[in-house]
Design a protein around this motif. Structure first.
Motif, PDB file in Angstrom:
ATOM      1  N   UNK A   6       2.842 -21.669 -57.637  1.00 15.28           N
ATOM      2  CA  UNK A   6       3.149 -22.070 -59.009  1.00 15.28           C
ATOM      3  C   UNK A   6       3.847 -23.419 -59.040  1.00 15.28           C
ATOM      4  N   UNK A   7       4.784 -23.623 -58.125  1.00 14.62           N
ATOM      5  CA  UNK A   7       5.480 -24.910 -58.036  1.00 14.62           C
ATOM      6  C   UNK A   7       4.474 -26.048 -57.893  1.00 14.62           C
ATOM      7  N   UNK A   8       3.559 -25.897 -56.954  1.00 13.90           N
ATOM      8  CA  UNK A   8       2.633 -26.986 -56.646  1.00 13.90           C
ATOM      9  C   UNK A   8       1.568 -27.178 -57.722  1.00 13.90           C
ATOM     10  N   UNK A   9       1.428 -26.184 -58.608  1.00 14.30           N
ATOM     11  CA  UNK A   9       0.483 -26.296 -59.722  1.00 14.30           C
ATOM     12  C   UNK A   9       1.141 -26.854 -60.986  1.00 14.30           C
ATOM     13  N   UNK A  27       4.277 -31.598 -63.865  1.00 14.77           N
ATOM     14  CA  UNK A  27       5.449 -32.478 -63.941  1.00 14.77           C
ATOM     15  C   UNK A  27       6.017 -32.831 -62.577  1.00 14.77           C
ATOM     16  N   UNK A  28       5.831 -31.964 -61.579  1.00 14.09           N
ATOM     17  CA  UNK A  28       6.460 -32.211 -60.278  1.00 14.09           C
ATOM     18  C   UNK A  28       5.457 -32.569 -59.191  1.00 14.09           C
ATOM     19  N   UNK A  29       4.181 -32.591 -59.517  1.00 11.30           N
ATOM     20  CA  UNK A  29       3.187 -32.883 -58.474  1.00 11.30           C
ATOM     21  C   UNK A  29       3.404 -34.235 -57.799  1.00 11.30           C
ATOM     22  N   UNK A  30       3.850 -35.288 -58.527  1.00 15.30           N
ATOM     23  CA  UNK A  30       4.107 -36.563 -57.820  1.00 15.30           C
ATOM     24  C   UNK A  30       5.179 -36.453 -56.736  1.00 15.30           C
ATOM     25  N   UNK A  31       6.143 -35.534 -56.906  1.00 13.53           N
ATOM     26  CA  UNK A  31       7.175 -35.356 -55.879  1.00 13.53           C
ATOM     27  C   UNK A  31       6.546 -34.912 -54.561  1.00 13.53           C
ATOM     28  N   UNK A  32       5.550 -34.032 -54.653  1.00 10.51           N
ATOM     29  CA  UNK A  32       4.996 -33.458 -53.432  1.00 10.51           C
ATOM     30  C   UNK A  32       3.960 -34.356 -52.767  1.00 10.51           C
TER      31      UNK A  32
END
Length: 246
Positions: free
Chosen positions: A153-156, A159-164
């Motif tokens: 869920x985090x990786x989907x 908003x936060x995908x650029x961090x990963x």
């Protein structure tokens, strides 16, 4: 304990059946076995038309040393499930279980599901830190030892995908890991917290246990948080006020 070995993670094929039987027979004491020996034919029959999505095997050469069955989770919607995980006793301490668990998490991400769960037995405390490092949270429940992993869920989350693109979700985690159930309580709600830091990047995300939903994102630039300011109750037929902090 053996010396460090090369391990391959592969999917089940019938040609591994005899070696799988040998692995289970060597693992009987670890599982409190009943003395019944597995055979190649028994393994072939068990896996013919198997309901599992995948069976992942850990191989040392041609020898099966670990086993992970991976399925739809019948007890909950929106999740996949590690049904059975085993490592041959001779290879304990070689991070074989970690490799199998991470393979299941990777497959959950690949298939687009938001979560993967597993059960373990209460006495298996030594495995809990490895599960937590792989993204699992130990639920605060009295009936079973149940763990949930919300990294997919985090990786989907857009908003936060650029961090990963710069943060590795496994290696850059700074989440505190303790051998006890997880969750910080507030008004009867339990919140599970992931946290990452690398160079000048910081990210924290929280999920609420009951609904398995994202309720907080915090970076060095912003904080978004949803809170229900009343006591946790069964949600059916109930309206909740929700406060958003941005």
């Amino acid at each position: 304990m053996t010396n460090a070995i090369h391990i391959d993670i592969v999917e089940y094929e019938p040609r591994y059946a005899a070696s799988i039987a040998d692995m289970w027979n060597a693992s009987q004491e670890s599982w409190g076995g009943d003395g019944a020996l597995q055979t190649e034919q028994m393994i072939l029959e068990e896996h013919h038309n198997s309901p599992h999505l995948n069976i992942f095997l850990a191989l040392a050469g041609d020898k099966v040393i670990g086993y992970c069955s991976f399925s739809h989770y019948k007890e909950d919607v929106g999740a996949l499930y590690i049904a059975l995980l085993n490592v041959s006793p001779e290879y304990h301490g070689q991070k074989v279980g970690k490799r199998l668990v991470l393979r299941a998490v990777e497959e959950t991400i690949k298939l687009g599901w938001p979560r993967v769960d597993l059960y373990t037995w209460p006495g298996n405390v030594k495995a809990v830190p490895a599960y937590k490092k792989a993204g699992f949270f130990w639920e605060r429940r009295e009936d079973v030892t149940h763990l949930i992993n919300l990294i997919p869920s985090v990786l989907q989350t857009p908003a936060v995908q650029p961090f990963f693109e710069k943060i590795d979700w496994y290696n850059d985690s700074v989440r505190e890991i303790a051998t006890e159930p997880d969750g910080t309580g507030d008004n009867g709600f339990d919140y599970f917290t992931y946290e990452w830091r690398k160079d000048d990047l910081y990210l924290r995300m929280e999920y609420e246990r009951t609904g398995r939903g994202l309720r907080l994102i915090e970076t060095d630039d912003y904080l978004i948080c949803a809170t229900i300011p009343v006591r946790h109750r069964l949600p059916f037929g109930t309206s909740y006020p929700i406060e958003y902090k941005i």
